[in-house]
Scaffold this motif. Structure first.
Motif, mmCIF file in Angstrom:
data_model
loop_
_atom_site.group_PDB
_atom_site.id
_atom_site.type_symbol
_atom_site.label_atom_id
_atom_site.label_comp_id
_atom_site.label_asym_id
_atom_site.label_seq_id
_atom_site.Cartn_x
_atom_site.Cartn_y
_atom_site.Cartn_z
ATOM 1 N N VAL A 1 100.065 26.071 63.643
ATOM 2 C CA VAL A 1 100.287 24.683 63.248
ATOM 3 C C VAL A 1 99.095 24.277 62.385
ATOM 4 O O VAL A 1 97.945 24.416 62.817
ATOM 5 C CB VAL A 1 100.402 23.748 64.473
ATOM 6 N N ASP A 2 99.364 23.818 61.172
ATOM 7 C CA ASP A 2 98.314 23.377 60.259
ATOM 8 C C ASP A 2 98.310 21.863 60.161
ATOM 9 O O ASP A 2 99.366 21.239 60.076
ATOM 10 C CB ASP A 2 98.527 23.946 58.854
ATOM 11 N N THR A 3 97.118 21.292 60.148
ATOM 12 C CA THR A 3 96.925 19.868 59.907
ATOM 13 C C THR A 3 96.001 19.766 58.710
ATOM 14 O O THR A 3 94.930 20.394 58.688
ATOM 15 C CB THR A 3 96.271 19.182 61.129
ATOM 16 N N PHE A 4 96.414 18.997 57.704
ATOM 17 C CA PHE A 4 95.654 18.927 56.462
ATOM 18 C C PHE A 4 94.841 17.649 56.376
ATOM 19 O O PHE A 4 95.286 16.586 56.788
ATOM 20 C CB PHE A 4 96.596 19.023 55.261
ATOM 21 N N VAL B 1 95.784 25.789 64.261
ATOM 22 C CA VAL B 1 95.795 26.297 65.631
ATOM 23 C C VAL B 1 96.840 27.420 65.644
ATOM 24 O O VAL B 1 98.026 27.175 65.430
ATOM 25 C CB VAL B 1 96.129 25.200 66.661
ATOM 26 N N ALA B 2 96.364 28.639 65.849
ATOM 27 C CA ALA B 2 97.228 29.813 65.887
ATOM 28 C C ALA B 2 97.381 30.265 67.335
ATOM 29 O O ALA B 2 96.420 30.211 68.115
ATOM 30 C CB ALA B 2 96.628 30.942 65.054
ATOM 31 N N THR B 3 98.590 30.695 67.681
ATOM 32 C CA THR B 3 98.873 31.139 69.037
ATOM 33 C C THR B 3 99.042 32.647 69.054
ATOM 34 O O THR B 3 99.811 33.199 68.259
ATOM 35 C CB THR B 3 100.162 30.474 69.565
ATOM 36 N N LEU C 1 87.986 30.351 70.017
ATOM 37 C CA LEU C 1 89.022 30.429 71.039
ATOM 38 C C LEU C 1 89.017 29.072 71.721
ATOM 39 O O LEU C 1 88.105 28.747 72.470
ATOM 40 C CB LEU C 1 88.713 31.562 72.019
ATOM 41 N N SER C 2 90.018 28.274 71.428
ATOM 42 C CA SER C 2 90.062 26.895 71.911
ATOM 43 C C SER C 2 90.378 26.824 73.406
ATOM 44 O O SER C 2 89.642 26.228 74.183
ATOM 45 C CB SER C 2 91.109 26.122 71.116
ATOM 46 N N HIS C 3 91.486 27.453 73.788
ATOM 47 C CA HIS C 3 91.910 27.435 75.188
ATOM 48 C C HIS C 3 93.029 28.451 75.370
ATOM 49 O O HIS C 3 93.434 29.113 74.409
ATOM 50 C CB HIS C 3 92.369 26.030 75.612
ATOM 51 N N TRP C 4 93.539 28.564 76.575
ATOM 52 C CA TRP C 4 94.655 29.467 76.855
ATOM 53 C C TRP C 4 95.485 28.929 77.998
ATOM 54 O O TRP C 4 95.059 28.041 78.731
ATOM 55 C CB TRP C 4 94.170 30.883 77.176
ATOM 56 N N GLU C 5 96.691 29.481 78.095
ATOM 57 C CA GLU C 5 97.607 29.193 79.200
ATOM 58 C C GLU C 5 98.145 30.532 79.671
ATOM 59 O O GLU C 5 98.469 31.396 78.868
ATOM 60 C CB GLU C 5 98.785 28.325 78.733
ATOM 61 N N GLU C 6 98.262 30.684 80.955
ATOM 62 C CA GLU C 6 98.778 31.921 81.506
ATOM 63 C C GLU C 6 99.958 31.588 82.409
ATOM 64 O O GLU C 6 99.897 30.626 83.177
ATOM 65 C CB GLU C 6 97.663 32.613 82.299
ATOM 66 N N LEU D 1 99.911 35.732 78.544
ATOM 67 C CA LEU D 1 98.773 34.897 78.187
ATOM 68 C C LEU D 1 98.985 34.336 76.784
ATOM 69 O O LEU D 1 99.221 35.081 75.840
ATOM 70 C CB LEU D 1 97.483 35.716 78.223
ATOM 71 N N PHE D 2 98.912 33.012 76.649
ATOM 72 C CA PHE D 2 98.997 32.327 75.370
ATOM 73 C C PHE D 2 97.591 31.869 75.014
ATOM 74 O O PHE D 2 97.040 30.988 75.685
ATOM 75 C CB PHE D 2 99.933 31.122 75.457
ATOM 76 N N SER D 3 96.992 32.477 73.995
ATOM 77 C CA SER D 3 95.639 32.113 73.554
ATOM 78 C C SER D 3 95.752 31.298 72.270
ATOM 79 O O SER D 3 96.543 31.622 71.385
ATOM 80 C CB SER D 3 94.805 33.364 73.275
ATOM 81 N N TYR D 4 94.938 30.256 72.166
ATOM 82 C CA TYR D 4 94.983 29.349 71.017
ATOM 83 C C TYR D 4 93.675 29.435 70.249
ATOM 84 O O TYR D 4 92.602 29.116 70.768
ATOM 85 C CB TYR D 4 95.247 27.918 71.490
ATOM 86 N N LEU D 5 93.765 29.919 69.016
ATOM 87 C CA LEU D 5 92.603 30.036 68.141
ATOM 88 C C LEU D 5 92.606 28.866 67.165
ATOM 89 O O LEU D 5 93.582 28.653 66.443
ATOM 90 C CB LEU D 5 92.639 31.351 67.361
#
Length: 164
Positions: free
Chosen positions: A105-108, A158-160, A124-129, A138-142
């Motif tokens: 998801v891009d925000t300009f 934010v890339a997943t 590495l912003s956060h993750w959800e497992e 595991l979903f990791s958010y960069l």
């Protein structure tokens, strides 16, 4: 979850929220913007905002700006310093070694202009497992930020990454 029931590694815990090595672009040129626009809009003619300085001066931007998807890092000079954020060496062919691109998801923010120098950094912003069809997933958010020479935000992505 117990330690055995997680794909979260100690390295991920250490990297969470920590910005990686910053990358700096070459100054953006009108030629870079024009070539990018020609490639993106091919075979159509790109909007004049991206290649006609006289027309661009009459717009709300007052000059040529880059398309929002413009990448000032498309022509890199190898430095040997690449450090992927969020990657876990040696995980292939192990539990959690299957990787999928979960999208982005891009925000300009401000538009990039000729002369801008863009700085990029990722963390590495956060993750959800959770448990899914393929087992523990595991979903990791960069999070990647691009900022110009005035420290104004140009883009946030934010890339997943999905690992199972």
């Amino acid at each position: 979850m117990t330690e055995v029931d997680t794909l979260v590694t100690p390295e991920m815990e250490q990297q969470k929220g920590v910005w990686g090595v910053e990358t700096v672009s070459f100054p953006i040129s009108e030629s870079d913007i024009r070539k990018w626009a020609i490639a993106v809009y091919w075979p159509e003619t790109p909007p004049r905002l991206y290649w006609d300085p006289e027309y661009a001066r009459t717009t709300r931007w007052g000059g040529i700006v880059a398309p929002e998807d413009f990448n000032p890092f498309a022509w890199p000079v190898p430095t040997g310093k690449f450090e992927p954020v969020g990657a876990v060496p040696g995980q292939q062919n192990q539990r959690g070694g299957n990787l999928l691109n979960g999208g982005q998801v891009d925000t300009f923010g401000l538009r990039m202009r000729p002369g801008d120098v863009i700085r990029s950094r990722t963390r590495l912003s956060h993750w959800e497992e959770r448990h899914g069809r393929n087992g523990l997933t595991l979903f990791s958010y960069l999070e990647t930020e691009w900022r110009n020479e005035n420290d104004s935000l140009v883009k946030r992505r934010v890339a997943t990454i999905i690992r199972y």
